[in-house]
Design a protein around this motif. Structure first.
Motif, mmCIF file in Angstrom:
data_model
loop_
_atom_site.group_PDB
_atom_site.id
_atom_site.type_symbol
_atom_site.label_atom_id
_atom_site.label_comp_id
_atom_site.label_asym_id
_atom_site.label_seq_id
_atom_site.Cartn_x
_atom_site.Cartn_y
_atom_site.Cartn_z
ATOM 1 N N LYS A 88 0.831 -1.207 0.000
ATOM 2 C CA LYS A 88 0.000 0.000 0.000
ATOM 3 C C LYS A 88 0.869 1.262 0.000
ATOM 4 O O LYS A 88 0.565 2.239 -0.693
ATOM 5 N N VAL A 89 1.944 1.249 0.791
ATOM 6 C CA VAL A 89 2.835 2.403 0.841
ATOM 7 C C VAL A 89 3.491 2.642 -0.522
ATOM 8 O O VAL A 89 3.551 3.780 -1.019
ATOM 9 N N LEU A 90 3.970 1.570 -1.151
ATOM 10 C CA LEU A 90 4.621 1.706 -2.457
ATOM 11 C C LEU A 90 3.638 2.162 -3.529
ATOM 12 O O LEU A 90 3.995 2.959 -4.417
ATOM 13 N N ALA A 91 2.394 1.674 -3.460
ATOM 14 C CA ALA A 91 1.387 2.100 -4.431
ATOM 15 C C ALA A 91 1.060 3.585 -4.269
ATOM 16 O O ALA A 91 0.888 4.309 -5.253
ATOM 17 N N LEU A 92 0.999 4.061 -3.029
ATOM 18 C CA LEU A 92 0.749 5.473 -2.784
ATOM 19 C C LEU A 92 1.914 6.342 -3.258
ATOM 20 O O LEU A 92 1.718 7.429 -3.826
ATOM 21 N N ASP A 93 3.141 5.864 -3.029
ATOM 22 C CA ASP A 93 4.312 6.608 -3.510
ATOM 23 C C ASP A 93 4.316 6.728 -5.029
ATOM 24 O O ASP A 93 4.723 7.758 -5.589
ATOM 25 N N LYS A 94 3.873 5.675 -5.702
ATOM 26 C CA LYS A 94 3.836 5.700 -7.161
ATOM 27 C C LYS A 94 2.711 6.590 -7.680
ATOM 28 O O LYS A 94 2.866 7.278 -8.695
ATOM 29 N N ALA A 95 1.580 6.592 -6.991
ATOM 30 C CA ALA A 95 0.430 7.371 -7.445
ATOM 31 C C ALA A 95 0.633 8.864 -7.217
ATOM 32 O O ALA A 95 0.192 9.688 -8.025
ATOM 33 N N TYR A 96 1.308 9.223 -6.125
ATOM 34 C CA TYR A 96 1.519 10.632 -5.786
ATOM 35 C C TYR A 96 2.995 10.859 -5.466
ATOM 36 O O TYR A 96 3.401 10.899 -4.306
ATOM 37 N N PRO A 97 3.833 11.006 -6.492
ATOM 38 C CA PRO A 97 5.278 11.156 -6.248
ATOM 39 C C PRO A 97 5.608 12.510 -5.637
ATOM 40 O O PRO A 97 4.936 13.519 -5.899
ATOM 41 N N LEU A 98 6.655 12.526 -4.834
ATOM 42 C CA LEU A 98 7.119 13.771 -4.228
ATOM 43 C C LEU A 98 7.968 14.620 -5.174
ATOM 44 O O LEU A 98 7.774 15.829 -5.254
ATOM 45 N N PRO A 99 8.927 14.037 -5.919
ATOM 46 C CA PRO A 99 9.776 14.873 -6.782
ATOM 47 C C PRO A 99 8.970 15.531 -7.900
ATOM 48 O O PRO A 99 7.934 15.031 -8.339
ATOM 49 N N LEU A 100 9.487 16.659 -8.364
ATOM 50 C CA LEU A 100 8.818 17.379 -9.448
ATOM 51 C C LEU A 100 9.390 16.989 -10.806
ATOM 52 O O LEU A 100 8.639 16.723 -11.755
ATOM 53 N N LEU A 101 10.702 16.942 -10.919
ATOM 54 C CA LEU A 101 11.353 16.628 -12.186
ATOM 55 C C LEU A 101 11.627 15.128 -12.280
ATOM 56 O O LEU A 101 12.146 14.524 -11.347
ATOM 57 N N GLY A 102 11.254 14.549 -13.401
ATOM 58 C CA GLY A 102 11.531 13.139 -13.639
ATOM 59 C C GLY A 102 10.464 12.188 -13.153
ATOM 60 O O GLY A 102 10.341 11.082 -13.679
ATOM 61 N N ALA A 103 9.681 12.601 -12.143
ATOM 62 C CA ALA A 103 8.659 11.696 -11.597
ATOM 63 C C ALA A 103 7.269 12.321 -11.610
ATOM 64 O O ALA A 103 6.324 11.715 -11.123
ATOM 65 N N MET A 104 7.139 13.529 -12.151
ATOM 66 C CA MET A 104 5.854 14.222 -12.140
ATOM 67 C C MET A 104 4.849 13.503 -13.040
ATOM 68 O O MET A 104 5.194 13.011 -14.117
ATOM 69 N N LEU A 105 3.615 13.442 -12.580
ATOM 70 C CA LEU A 105 2.560 12.832 -13.377
ATOM 71 C C LEU A 105 2.255 13.701 -14.599
ATOM 72 O O LEU A 105 2.387 14.927 -14.564
ATOM 73 N N GLU A 106 1.825 13.043 -15.658
ATOM 74 C CA GLU A 106 1.481 13.767 -16.888
ATOM 75 C C GLU A 106 0.236 14.621 -16.634
ATOM 76 O O GLU A 106 -0.819 14.114 -16.225
ATOM 77 N N LYS A 107 0.370 15.922 -16.889
ATOM 78 C CA LYS A 107 -0.743 16.840 -16.606
ATOM 79 C C LYS A 107 -1.741 16.926 -17.758
ATOM 80 O O LYS A 107 -2.878 17.364 -17.559
#
Length: 425
Positions: A210-229
């Motif tokens: 669950k923790v890993l799924a949440l990290d993937k769904a809402y990443p902290l970094p802005l560059l390189g891991a940002m979700l497609e807007k």
């Protein structure tokens, strides 16, 4: 006992008298001589001494044993299991993520406000300069300085708008807001698990997923891991580990009576809820989310395009009246578009629809995975599960049964669970 006390008094009095006389003998020669008292010996009965010693010998080991056992019990608490230790470590990591996501949410919310105000001020200032330059050019005054200044300001506004539209600060803030809420929810679940029973290795594994799924769904970094807007297609948010579902279609359980709170009626009720969620609520949120996504794309292209046109028009102010009109009009429209897009937080609205659709997808997956477990003893208690589903939908268990019965009879044409009072948050 009386004889022992008498001998003690006589001995103490004789000792004090002798000590006093000896201290004064060095200075005063007394005429009175105190006679020496005869030694009196008292015979202590051997039987009493034996009983006292035996009593001490009997009591002392027991007393010492009790103290040792108490000290050992208080000093060495029960050793926690490996699963409990691991779950506490995960709990600390989850609490740290709650704090980080909350801090970043405040930061990105500030980004949206500061960038919006800055870009609008730059655009309006450049529009004002372009208008003054057009007026001064008609009077035969040199407007080169105003042309250069307005062109530079419009160009800077275009570049800042491109960056702002790319990252969508309002949407980033909403992502972190949702992440904070979901991590707090997971933190409460872990604390409840530790309070109710000793966790197992499977509990630790599920919590880690669950923790890993949440990290993937809402990443902290802005560059390189940002979700497609601006994705090509609207897709609901997924913040939970997907359950591996069996290939065989599940069938209603025909067992009579209740086993672990489950019955054939309750299973049928849950299946009707799934049908309502799939056919109405998820479709509605996907339709609305796709509409907001299209609007956001149009606004994201229009803002930089208008400021670019205004920059070109401001560069030619003085060579014709039309260039000043183009620069001022395009700059004003760019400010209006920017205020509507980022002041109205269209990206946040899109993320809200994405999260709402994800909520109903998660509810569907949870009910489906529970119903696919054929062994009723391994399922979560049926009455408790029904209550949890009802609370997630903001309804009572009786209202949920009524909704399921209406769905079974008429399939609730044109009606969704939201219209019956669903409360997501």
């Amino acid at each position: 006992m009386a004889s022992l006390q008498t001998s003690t008094l006589i001995f103490s009095s004789s000792f004090s008298s002798s000590s006093c006389s000896s201290s004064r003998r060095s200075n005063i020669n007394a005429a009175i001589h105190v006679p020496k008292l005869p030694r009196v010996r008292f015979a202590v009965p051997k039987t009493a001494t034996k009983l006292v010693l035996e009593g001490l010998q009997l009591r002392e080991p027991k007393h010492i044993l009790d103290n040792d056992s108490y000290n050992n019990h208080s000093a060495t608490p029960a050793t926690p299991t490996a699963a409990t230790t691991q779950l506490y470590a995960i709990l600390e990591a989850v609490a740290d993520r709650v704090e980080m996501h909350n801090n970043i949410r405040e930061q990105r919310d500030n980004w949206n406000t500061l960038l919006l105000n800055s870009i609008n001020m730059i655009t309006l200032s450049a529009s004002l300069m372009a208008g003054i330059a057009g007026t001064a050019a008609g009077a035969g005054v040199s407007v080169l300085a105003l042309n250069i200044s307005s062109t530079l300001l419009f160009s800077a506004a275009s570049g800042m708008l491109l960056v702002m539209n790319k990252i969508q600060p309002s949407q980033l803030a909403e992502e972190q807001r949702n992440a904070t809420r979901l991590f707090k929810q997971l933190q409460s679940q872990i604390q409840t698990m530790l309070a109710l029973h000793d966790p197992t290795e499977q509990d630790v594994k599920d919590t880690m997923e669950k923790v890993l799924a949440l990290d993937k769904a809402y990443p902290l970094p802005l560059l390189g891991a940002m979700l497609e807007k601006f994705p090509k297609k609207f897709e609901p948010a997924v913040w939970w580990p997907k359950n591996i579902q069996s290939q065989k279609p599940s069938k209603p359980n025909s067992q009579i009576g209740k086993i672990n709170g489950w019955s054939a009626e309750l299973e049928e009720e849950m299946r009707e809820i799934i049908e309502v969620v799939k056919t109405k609520d998820i479709e509605d949120y996907e339709r609305l989310g796709s509409l907001v996504l299209k609007i956001n794309k149009i606004l994201a292209i229009s803002g930089p395009l208008l400021t670019g046109v205004a920059a070109i028009g401001s560069a030619f102010v003085g060579h014709g009246s039309a260039s000043a009109i183009v620069a001022v009009a395009a700059g004003s429209l760019a400010s209006a578009v920017n205020a509507f897009q980022h002041g109205g937080q269209i990206g946040m609205v899109f993320e809200m629809y994405r999260n709402c659709a994800g909520f109903f997808n998660k509810l569907e997956d949870t009910i489906q995975a529970t119903l696919e477990e054929q062994d009723l003893e391994k399922r979560e208690n049926g009455e408790l599960f029904e209550m949890k589903v009802a609370m997630q939908l903001g309804r009572s268990s009786d209202q949920l049964r009524e909704l399921a019965s209406k769905s079974a009879s008429s399939r609730l044409e044109g009606t969704s669970i939201d219209e019956f009072g669903c409360k997501l948050f």
